[in-house]
Motif scaffolding. Structure first.
Motif, PDB file in Angstrom:
ATOM      1  N   GLY A   1       0.796  -1.226   0.000  1.00 58.54           N
ATOM      2  CA  GLY A   1       0.000   0.000   0.000  1.00 58.54           C
ATOM      3  C   GLY A   1       0.827   1.273   0.000  1.00 58.54           C
ATOM      4  O   GLY A   1       0.285   2.359   0.226  1.00 58.54           O
TER       5      GLY A   1
ATOM      6  N   ASP B   1      -3.458  -5.833  -1.262  1.00 54.76           N
ATOM      7  CA  ASP B   1      -4.427  -6.772  -1.836  1.00 54.76           C
ATOM      8  C   ASP B   1      -4.173  -8.133  -1.191  1.00 54.76           C
ATOM      9  O   ASP B   1      -3.069  -8.687  -1.314  1.00 54.76           O
ATOM     10  N   PRO B   2      -5.163  -8.687  -0.495  1.00 52.93           N
ATOM     11  CA  PRO B   2      -4.942  -9.965   0.209  1.00 52.93           C
ATOM     12  C   PRO B   2      -4.442 -11.072  -0.718  1.00 52.93           C
ATOM     13  O   PRO B   2      -3.576 -11.858  -0.333  1.00 52.93           O
ATOM     14  N   GLN B   3      -4.981 -11.132  -1.924  1.00 52.49           N
ATOM     15  CA  GLN B   3      -4.556 -12.194  -2.835  1.00 52.49           C
ATOM     16  C   GLN B   3      -3.098 -12.004  -3.244  1.00 52.49           C
ATOM     17  O   GLN B   3      -2.352 -12.977  -3.408  1.00 52.49           O
ATOM     18  N   LEU B   4      -2.669 -10.754  -3.383  1.00 53.79           N
ATOM     19  CA  LEU B   4      -1.269 -10.504  -3.714  1.00 53.79           C
ATOM     20  C   LEU B   4      -0.371 -10.923  -2.555  1.00 53.79           C
ATOM     21  O   LEU B   4       0.691 -11.524  -2.764  1.00 53.79           O
TER      22      LEU B   4
ATOM     23  N   GLY C   1       4.193   1.125  -4.876  1.00 53.75           N
ATOM     24  CA  GLY C   1       4.677  -0.234  -4.695  1.00 53.75           C
ATOM     25  C   GLY C   1       3.483  -1.181  -4.732  1.00 53.75           C
ATOM     26  O   GLY C   1       2.443  -0.867  -5.305  1.00 53.75           O
ATOM     27  N   MET C   2       3.633  -2.329  -4.056  1.00 57.05           N
ATOM     28  CA  MET C   2       2.534  -3.307  -4.053  1.00 57.05           C
ATOM     29  C   MET C   2       1.282  -2.750  -3.400  1.00 57.05           C
ATOM     30  O   MET C   2       1.351  -2.245  -2.274  1.00 57.05           O
ATOM     31  N   PRO C   3       0.125  -2.897  -4.024  1.00 55.38           N
ATOM     32  CA  PRO C   3      -1.112  -2.517  -3.345  1.00 55.38           C
ATOM     33  C   PRO C   3      -1.438  -3.498  -2.212  1.00 55.38           C
ATOM     34  O   PRO C   3      -0.958  -4.626  -2.210  1.00 55.38           O
TER      35      PRO C   3
ATOM     36  N   GLN D   1      -4.677  -9.842   8.382  1.00 54.95           N
ATOM     37  CA  GLN D   1      -4.306 -10.548   7.150  1.00 54.95           C
ATOM     38  C   GLN D   1      -2.930 -11.203   7.276  1.00 54.95           C
ATOM     39  O   GLN D   1      -2.715 -12.330   6.821  1.00 54.95           O
TER      40      GLN D   1
ATOM     41  N   PRO E   1      -6.512  -3.605   9.675  1.00 55.08           N
ATOM     42  CA  PRO E   1      -6.955  -4.842   9.009  1.00 55.08           C
ATOM     43  C   PRO E   1      -5.797  -5.746   8.590  1.00 55.08           C
ATOM     44  O   PRO E   1      -5.900  -6.968   8.644  1.00 55.08           O
ATOM     45  N   TRP E   2      -4.676  -5.113   8.199  1.00 54.40           N
ATOM     46  CA  TRP E   2      -3.564  -5.922   7.695  1.00 54.40           C
ATOM     47  C   TRP E   2      -2.897  -6.727   8.807  1.00 54.40           C
ATOM     48  O   TRP E   2      -2.232  -7.737   8.532  1.00 54.40           O
TER      49      TRP E   2
ATOM     50  N   ALA F   1      -0.972 -13.289  -0.414  1.00 53.05           N
ATOM     51  CA  ALA F   1      -0.917 -14.753  -0.448  1.00 53.05           C
ATOM     52  C   ALA F   1       0.055 -15.225  -1.532  1.00 53.05           C
ATOM     53  O   ALA F   1       0.829 -16.165  -1.332  1.00 53.05           O
ATOM     54  N   THR F   2       0.025 -14.554  -2.671  1.00 48.34           N
ATOM     55  CA  THR F   2       0.887 -14.935  -3.792  1.00 48.34           C
ATOM     56  C   THR F   2       2.358 -14.759  -3.454  1.00 48.34           C
ATOM     57  O   THR F   2       3.177 -15.634  -3.743  1.00 48.34           O
TER      58      THR F   2
ATOM     59  N   MET G   1      -5.644   0.749   5.967  1.00 46.80           N
ATOM     60  CA  MET G   1      -5.571  -0.715   5.975  1.00 46.80           C
ATOM     61  C   MET G   1      -4.576  -1.230   7.016  1.00 46.80           C
ATOM     62  O   MET G   1      -4.375  -2.438   7.120  1.00 46.80           O
TER      63      MET G   1
END
Lengths: 297, 297, 297, 297
Positions: A195, A203-206, A199-201, A235, A231-232, A208-209, A228
């Protein structure tokens, strides 16, 4: 899921935040006080930047680091000290003549970025594993493979543990190169920074990846900027990681309510414990990260 | 799955490849000939860089572009022309004194990067949507938000379609900003570049993740560098995208067998057709991308 | 992330849990009391099963449903009523002669499963969208496409909203068929049930994957069985969903501490609010789910 | 990516396909001939069902298996023999009175499903690791944990390797239980079956997700039903797996063109080789799967 969670509190950072919240610590005394409170609230690690007390801007001044770190070490609370070594990579371009560097540029080599680390020997220091645009405008954060290898070697020689900060997936690729070249002691420690524009947003799926891309036996944490952040915390532990909160990355406890560092640590602790996990002590963090035991150096 | 697949052939790029394969086209005539053969083999789009005929190094020389593009336009084969506009972003640092730029630096502003685009009005030109380290060493590719907004505006004014090249997830984040700011006409066109050190690795799960982040109605393609180039043709269409092959990104047809551009297009066509999809013609590509019809300008 | 979160409390279920926790409600009075407390603690929806007061086993007895539902409706707390319609699908085989059904079998057709729904007209009832093994041993939960279409039609005729329960990815595939056949009013409502042996495991990446498979405009929630129940509250809202907690799925507040339904709702509320989201009221839930307004029928 | 790919050809299955394509082999001679051709085209493994020569319906008749298997073993081509053991799990319900079994039911216990395996000792036989709806209507495929444990034990006693067929994520969960209970020899072999209504859909992201759930050292393949069969060859090898094609799962080479088994193997080989991988021989397959060497038994 991670059931023994290290909370890192990132106390102040280097952003233009002191004007936006009265809780952002600026002087070494304020930073140390914030760190001590955060540790009392449950942070096993404090991540320390310093600021020029006159201008409130981020600084690489060794004396300021010494003052802050000594105060934290002298306190009657046990906490692991992690100093940034990410300062000194700022290149501010004139977009119409991009080879002209303008105000805001602070770009030095990999070893110069470590002056305070050499002096103070924190338990951990960060290494930002690549270059990227930082925010809108024309600020490029510059950390090339050459600079990073020089930095990693020097930090390891000092006996300080490297926390590899990852702002995008290419940084993780290079960080894994550092590991496979033997420049990072085991267990390799990754901080997945989500975030941060651009850089990387977050995103929960990101997440996990990229967690799937980590080397086996990596120890990792993740944080997200802004709203976030809390919440993070959830996650990260759901995917097996540790967490980071603090005013470097987020100023609010919830919409409209400004936070202190200790408030954010307390909120992280609430989430962690209500999810059925526990918060790691400083000593447990040392064990997880294979750090040497507490010293007052 | 994408069942009508645009093949882009990236003919030569700017890398140090002419010494590694005799098939890499260098002169404008060679580049045009390679493009024409690629089009005959099934490429609906050719992606054009030019090289200095003396040194074989990548060049931004307008005259060279004119020669190559005119030859392709004059040929009796229909193909969409996509020129790079990614040149002019190279910053080569001295890692021990990183504010000193050394040989290899070619860094100009967003509009200067477009001289050949203004002159030749290709159907499409690329826009590399962020900064990152390029390879080991100390080469930073620099494209800041300011530079990119200037470039996007100018390209749109020229009536040329922008292909946003994405080297990491933060680039996609910024590219989506460009779209939401109205700087990119619909349908937005994304090229997801995988396996370029140190950008996004060629990881199928990562591609699935970032495809989920694309704006609705995006048209996208993806390629992977090196030996993953041909496998990635399959991965892209499985996830709904178009494809890119060519000597810019990969020199081999298979282990030990050097390829021509047309060989790689033919191999892509074989994969696409054996998977039950078809290869789009140049006219179908124009329709998918909402390009104006063929002109000889 | 979902910022206005409906909490469903699943009060008792049909499992062999009454002997494992004294808090599992058994009689209609106990079930209603648990529902009323859960609503006061923040549940917008209560998910109601009933049990035979003599044996404590799950029951399809209409009179028991009437008693429980009437008591909840008469209470001075506003809550949406969701009754199961998943009972009547149990097939217990003799594994050595699998065409012989043994004790534990309770298998009726799609309309018979709805006797209490026809009588009591709850706001919502569930529809378990496929067959699968339930637990170790030889219990098969049976719900075939024929049975499910019959059930969906009848529920829609009654003006009751269908909550499609999804125990594995094939169930979601069929549920989407029901939607595309027009058998489910909009917005389609999905409950993604994770961690029920042997359905989908409680894997964050799997939840992200199946959320991507939901039809646009779906409203969804997710829960996980056992110790992952409270962590899954966080995972669901991070991916945009609503949540379910309660003694049907989990007996513990944390390791070693048995929970009441209200305890689990309170813990969910703590997680939701500390993450910066809010808990939806019953009226907000009605709006999100396009339910008619509160009635006492 | 998998660079040495085992192709399994599933020759005929048990579906209602003989009326839909003249290429579906029905008699033992036809099935054996198809298997021999498939092996010549590159299949290292043939997956064998048999059919009643009169009705063309799937059969569990040992004599038919013997005839087909003996003919393949006698041929001058080397191929690994994998027989189904999935027959005997069909429960066809009357949806209005679901405890009444109707025509189409063929439900026997775990050991009876293995009569032909005991007799013929193929290299491999399948084990379908759970219950689910099969298609629209009221056919439930029934394989409970009790039945599966009985089957796994018997197959292992016979020295035959188990291929665990996985139709949904809950089946994988149970299959991993079998492995951890020691009922499956190492390396555990998984066949991930996608696109079978109503099991897992053929979604690339779902395949990536479940591949991440496999135990370390698993050997796996994946296939997709219908028009996704050939694209799925590419998807499987991209994620590290082996592949399966054949008329059991798909009748077409491409839209409108009916295939033979050998045609589909040839197409798979084309995709694999064009992607830069190689096709494993029968002996290489034996090594990968730790099978004993070729016998004529």
């Amino acid at each position: 899921m991670n059931r023994n969670v290290i909370i890192t509190c990132a106390l102040t950072g280097a952003g233009e935040t002191p004007g936006r919240s009265e809780h952002v610590p600026v002087t070494p005394e304020q930073i140390a006080a914030a760190g001590i409170e955060a540790a009392r609230a449950g942070a096993a690690i404090v991540h320390v930047h310093v600021r020029d007390p006159e201008t409130a801007k981020g600084s690489r001044e060794v004396g300021l680091y010494r003052e802050a770190v000594d105060l934290i070490r002298a306190a009657d609370v046990d906490v692991v000290i992690n100093t940034t070594a990410g300062m000194g990579g700022d290149l501010m371009l004139d977009p119409s003549e991009p080879t002209t560097f303008v105000e805001g540029t602070d770009l030095v080599n990999g070893v110069e970025r470590l002056a305070h680390v050499e002096e103070l020997l924190p338990d951990i220091c960060t290494l930002d594993c690549g270059s990227l645009n930082f925010g809108d405008g024309s600020l490029v954060y510059v950390s090339t493979p050459d600079i990073l290898r020089d930095g990693a070697k020097r930090i390891q020689e000092l006996g300080v543990r490297v926390e590899m900060e990852i702002f995008d997936t290419g940084h993780l690729w290079f960080a894994k190169e550092l590991v496979s070249e033997g420049l990072i002691d085991s267990p390799a420690m990754f901080q997945l920074c989500m975030g941060v524009p651009y850089g990387m947003p977050a995103d929960p799926q990101l997440l996990a990846t990229i967690v799937n891309q980590l080397p086996p036996e990596a120890v990792w944490a993740s944080f997200a900027l802004g709203p976030m952040q809390l919440p993070w915390v959830a996650q990260s532990i759901l995917l097996g990681g540790h967490v980071r909160v603090g005013l470097e990355d987020n100023l609010y406890l919830r919409r409209g309510v400004k936070a202190t560092n200790a408030d954010l640590v307390t909120a992280a602790r609430t989430i962690i414990e209500t999810m059925g996990a526990k918060v790691a002590t400083a000593d447990e963090a040392r064990e997880i990260l294979a750090l040497s035991s507490r010293t007052t150096r």
